[in-house]
Design an enzyme around this catalytic site. Structure first.
Site, PDB file in Angstrom:
ATOM      1  N   HIS A 168       3.797  10.902   6.080  1.00  0.00           N
ATOM      2  CA  HIS A 168       3.099  10.563   7.142  1.00  0.00           C
ATOM      3  C   HIS A 168       4.041   9.881   8.147  1.00  0.00           C
ATOM      4  O   HIS A 168       4.557   8.793   7.921  1.00  0.00           O
ATOM      5  CB  HIS A 168       1.848   9.659   6.953  1.00  0.00           C
ATOM      6  CG  HIS A 168       0.733  10.594   6.414  1.00  0.00           C
ATOM      7  ND1 HIS A 168      -0.169   9.891   5.597  1.00  0.00           N
ATOM      8  CD2 HIS A 168       0.620  11.912   6.058  1.00  0.00           C
ATOM      9  CE1 HIS A 168      -1.099  10.785   4.907  1.00  0.00           C
ATOM     10  NE2 HIS A 168      -0.696  12.170   5.323  1.00  0.00           N
TER      11      HIS A 168
ATOM     12  N   HIS B 168       2.524   8.899   0.513  1.00  0.00           N
ATOM     13  CA  HIS B 168       1.465   8.771  -0.418  1.00  0.00           C
ATOM     14  C   HIS B 168       2.235   9.644  -1.685  1.00  0.00           C
ATOM     15  O   HIS B 168       2.610  10.708  -1.526  1.00  0.00           O
ATOM     16  CB  HIS B 168       0.318   9.389   0.057  1.00  0.00           C
ATOM     17  CG  HIS B 168      -0.087   8.661   1.272  1.00  0.00           C
ATOM     18  ND1 HIS B 168      -0.919   7.695   1.501  1.00  0.00           N
ATOM     19  CD2 HIS B 168       0.090   8.787   2.776  1.00  0.00           C
ATOM     20  CE1 HIS B 168      -1.284   7.450   2.490  1.00  0.00           C
ATOM     21  NE2 HIS B 168      -0.571   7.903   3.408  1.00  0.00           N
TER      22      HIS B 168
ATOM     23  N   HIS C 147       5.566   6.610   6.323  1.00  0.00           N
ATOM     24  CA  HIS C 147       5.379   6.297   5.108  1.00  0.00           C
ATOM     25  C   HIS C 147       4.942   7.307   4.224  1.00  0.00           C
ATOM     26  O   HIS C 147       4.753   8.371   4.634  1.00  0.00           O
ATOM     27  CB  HIS C 147       4.006   5.296   5.294  1.00  0.00           C
ATOM     28  CG  HIS C 147       2.779   5.882   5.680  1.00  0.00           C
ATOM     29  ND1 HIS C 147       2.456   5.804   6.881  1.00  0.00           N
ATOM     30  CD2 HIS C 147       1.895   6.339   5.055  1.00  0.00           C
ATOM     31  CE1 HIS C 147       1.527   6.238   7.214  1.00  0.00           C
ATOM     32  NE2 HIS C 147       1.004   6.746   5.820  1.00  0.00           N
TER      33      HIS C 147
ATOM     34  N   GLU D 163      -2.570  13.549   0.054  1.00  0.00           N
ATOM     35  CA  GLU D 163      -3.976  13.076   0.601  1.00  0.00           C
ATOM     36  C   GLU D 163      -4.543  14.425   1.065  1.00  0.00           C
ATOM     37  O   GLU D 163      -5.796  14.516   0.721  1.00  0.00           O
ATOM     38  CB  GLU D 163      -3.641  12.027   1.874  1.00  0.00           C
ATOM     39  CG  GLU D 163      -3.343  10.626   1.203  1.00  0.00           C
ATOM     40  CD  GLU D 163      -3.563   9.488   2.003  1.00  0.00           C
ATOM     41  OE1 GLU D 163      -3.102   9.205   3.224  1.00  0.00           O
ATOM     42  OE2 GLU D 163      -4.476   8.830   1.338  1.00  0.00           O
TER      43      GLU D 163
ATOM     44  N   THR E  64      -5.920   6.902   6.925  1.00  0.00           N
ATOM     45  CA  THR E  64      -6.695   7.378   5.803  1.00  0.00           C
ATOM     46  C   THR E  64      -6.797   5.767   4.786  1.00  0.00           C
ATOM     47  O   THR E  64      -7.120   5.784   3.621  1.00  0.00           O
ATOM     48  CB  THR E  64      -5.666   8.258   5.072  1.00  0.00           C
ATOM     49  OG1 THR E  64      -4.422   7.677   4.803  1.00  0.00           O
ATOM     50  CG2 THR E  64      -5.444   9.395   5.969  1.00  0.00           C
TER      51      THR E  64
ATOM     52  N   HIS F 125       0.937  -1.262   0.007  1.00  0.00           N
ATOM     53  CA  HIS F 125      -0.150   0.110   0.050  1.00  0.00           C
ATOM     54  C   HIS F 125       0.818   1.101   0.014  1.00  0.00           C
ATOM     55  O   HIS F 125       0.250   2.232  -0.432  1.00  0.00           O
ATOM     56  CB  HIS F 125      -0.802  -0.102   1.282  1.00  0.00           C
ATOM     57  CG  HIS F 125      -1.881  -1.096   1.366  1.00  0.00           C
ATOM     58  ND1 HIS F 125      -2.692  -1.672   0.347  1.00  0.00           N
ATOM     59  CD2 HIS F 125      -1.920  -2.199   2.571  1.00  0.00           C
ATOM     60  CE1 HIS F 125      -3.219  -2.601   0.778  1.00  0.00           C
ATOM     61  NE2 HIS F 125      -2.768  -3.050   1.906  1.00  0.00           N
TER      62      HIS F 125
HETATM   63  N1  LIG Z   1      -2.389   7.344   6.353  1.00  0.00           N
HETATM   64  S1  LIG Z   1      -2.325   6.763   7.650  1.00  0.00           S
HETATM   65  O1  LIG Z   1      -3.627   6.725   8.168  1.00  0.00           O
HETATM   66  O2  LIG Z   1      -1.063   7.498   8.485  1.00  0.00           O
HETATM   67  C1  LIG Z   1      -1.655   4.978   7.391  1.00  0.00           C
HETATM   68  C2  LIG Z   1      -1.617   4.558   6.050  1.00  0.00           C
HETATM   69  F1  LIG Z   1      -1.939   5.060   5.143  1.00  0.00           F
HETATM   70  C3  LIG Z   1      -0.899   3.048   6.119  1.00  0.00           C
HETATM   71  F2  LIG Z   1      -0.610   2.686   4.779  1.00  0.00           F
HETATM   72  C4  LIG Z   1      -0.736   2.460   7.253  1.00  0.00           C
HETATM   73  S2  LIG Z   1      -0.002   1.173   6.995  1.00  0.00           S
HETATM   74  O3  LIG Z   1       1.441   1.096   6.005  1.00  0.00           O
HETATM   75  O4  LIG Z   1       0.234   0.363   8.094  1.00  0.00           O
HETATM   76  C5  LIG Z   1      -0.814   0.158   5.786  1.00  0.00           C
HETATM   77  C6  LIG Z   1      -2.393  -0.083   6.408  1.00  0.00           C
HETATM   78  O5  LIG Z   1      -2.394  -0.020   7.686  1.00  0.00           O
HETATM   79  C7  LIG Z   1      -1.069   3.061   8.561  1.00  0.00           C
HETATM   80  N2  LIG Z   1      -0.645   2.201   9.328  1.00  0.00           N
HETATM   81  C8  LIG Z   1      -0.889   2.626  10.918  1.00  0.00           C
HETATM   82  C9  LIG Z   1      -2.234   2.461  11.192  1.00  0.00           C
HETATM   83  C10 LIG Z   1      -2.712   0.959  11.243  1.00  0.00           C
HETATM   84  C11 LIG Z   1      -2.001   0.084  12.314  1.00  0.00           C
HETATM   85  C12 LIG Z   1      -0.397   0.426  12.384  1.00  0.00           C
HETATM   86  C13 LIG Z   1       0.177  -0.700  12.849  1.00  0.00           C
HETATM   87  C14 LIG Z   1       1.653  -0.354  12.940  1.00  0.00           C
HETATM   88  C15 LIG Z   1       2.496   0.732  12.120  1.00  0.00           C
HETATM   89  C16 LIG Z   1       1.309   1.647  11.579  1.00  0.00           C
HETATM   90  C17 LIG Z   1      -0.055   1.493  11.817  1.00  0.00           C
HETATM   91  C18 LIG Z   1      -1.339   4.247   8.415  1.00  0.00           C
HETATM   92  F3  LIG Z   1      -1.485   5.007   9.776  1.00  0.00           F
HETATM   93 ZN   LIG Z   2      -0.663   7.828   5.363  1.00  0.00          ZN
END
Ligand SMILES: NS(=O)(=O)c1c(F)c(F)c(S(=O)(=O)CCO)c(N[C@H]2CCCc3ccccc32)c1F
Ligand SMILES: [Zn+2]
Length: 264
Positions: free
Chosen positions: A117, A93, A91, A104, A199, A66
């Site tokens: 982010h 986007h 990470h 985003e 998101t 992702h």
């Molecule tokens: N845009 S965003 O909302 O910041 C955002 C993302 F867009 C995103 F892709 C991720 S992901 O890469 O983990 C793939 C899908 O969860 C996260 N993960 C977070 C939240 C979910 C649980 C978790 C557990 C450990 C580390 C990170 C995270 C995410 F928060």
């Molecule tokens: Zn993000």
């Protein structure tokens, strides 16, 4: 859980079918309309601690299908928020060569080429991000807009140099630790603040968002590398699908207020 995508049959319009929170009323990202903002003079500068000496442990860079995510040590702490928050991961986007817009959050309808982010969890109240991720006060995410600059950004080179080693989903590479503070803009005093969500599925409404007003710059070739190197498919799946446009549509603000830490 079952895999979700940004487009197609499991695309974002269908996320609420499998992940009910994605249909909630406090979702992210949003379009930040500067004509509809409340200046809050009590919002302090954001103070990252331990970002510039994350210790000598290497980071793990992962293509999770992702996004490209960098694991972060919990020695990295964020002050200036209602609680102490510890870093979990960062990470990105981004768009694609065909669609340069890849942020985003939008600012007065403007989409930037990409967005960083940095995800943190409330370490005053929760043991780790798994416990915190679905709590209303569980997470804090820093958002940074990208602009195209004339020269390569050496801080982002620490990440972009390694993308060739994680072209396919679930591939990881060890990255020497570097100064994560340099991924952020100089000015951490001017930002937007609102209560929102992840998101991506499961879209938990657990995120205190801080989106910095000032963008960071990367070069056009660095952006192109991000747009063209990664696949969302594993090394054995054919045909490979380029990972890009990992951007959720702007969500309704509903009854929420967006605050700014500065006069805009
Ligand atoms: N845009 S965003 O909302 O910041 C955002 C993302 F867009 C995103 F892709 C991720 S992901 O890469 O983990 C793939 C899908 O969860 C996260 N993960 C977070 C939240 C979910 C649980 C978790 C557990 C450990 C580390 C990170 C995270 C995410 F928060
Ligand atoms: Zn993000």
């Amino acid at each position: 859980g079952s895999e979700w995508t940004y487009a197609g049959h499991h695309g974002q319009e269908n996320w609420p079918v499998t992940y009910p929170d994605c249909g909630g009323t406090a979702q992210s990202p949003i379009n930040i309309q500067t004509s509809n903002i409340s200046y809050d003079e009590s919002l302090p500068p954001i103070e990252p601690e331990g970002y510039n000496t994350p210790g000598n442990q290497p980071f793990t860079l992962t293509n999770n299908g992702h996004s490209v995510e960098l694991s972060l040590p919990s020695s990295m702490t964020l002050r200036g928020l209602p609680n102490t928050f510890k870093a979990a991961q960062l990470h990105l986007h981004w768009g694609s060569p065909a669609k340069q817009a890849g942020s985003e959050h939008r600012l007065d309808g403007e989409e930037f080429p990409a967005e960083l982010h940095i995800v943190h969890y409330n370490s005053d109240k929760y043991a780790d991000i798994s416990e915190a991720k679905n709590k209303p006060d569980g997470l804090a995410v820093l958002g940074v807009f990208f602009e195209i600059g004339a020269t390569d950004n050496p801080a982002y080179a620490n990440i972009l140099h390694h993308l060739d080693n994680i072209r396919y989903k679930d591939q990881t590479v060890s990255v020497p630790s570097f100064n994560v503070r340099h991924l952020l803009p100089e000015n951490l005093e001017e930002y937007f603040r609102y209560q929102g969500s992840l998101t991506t599925p499961p879209c938990y409404q657990s995120v205190l968002w801080t989106v910095f007003y000032h963008p960071v710059e990367i070069s056009r070739s660095q952006l192109e590398k991000l747009q063209t190197t990664l696949y969302s498919t594993t090394a054995t799946e054919v045909p490979p699908e380029v990972l890009g446009n990992n951007v959720r549509e702007a969500q309704l603000l509903n009854s929420r207020t967006v605050y700014s830490s500065f006069h805009i």
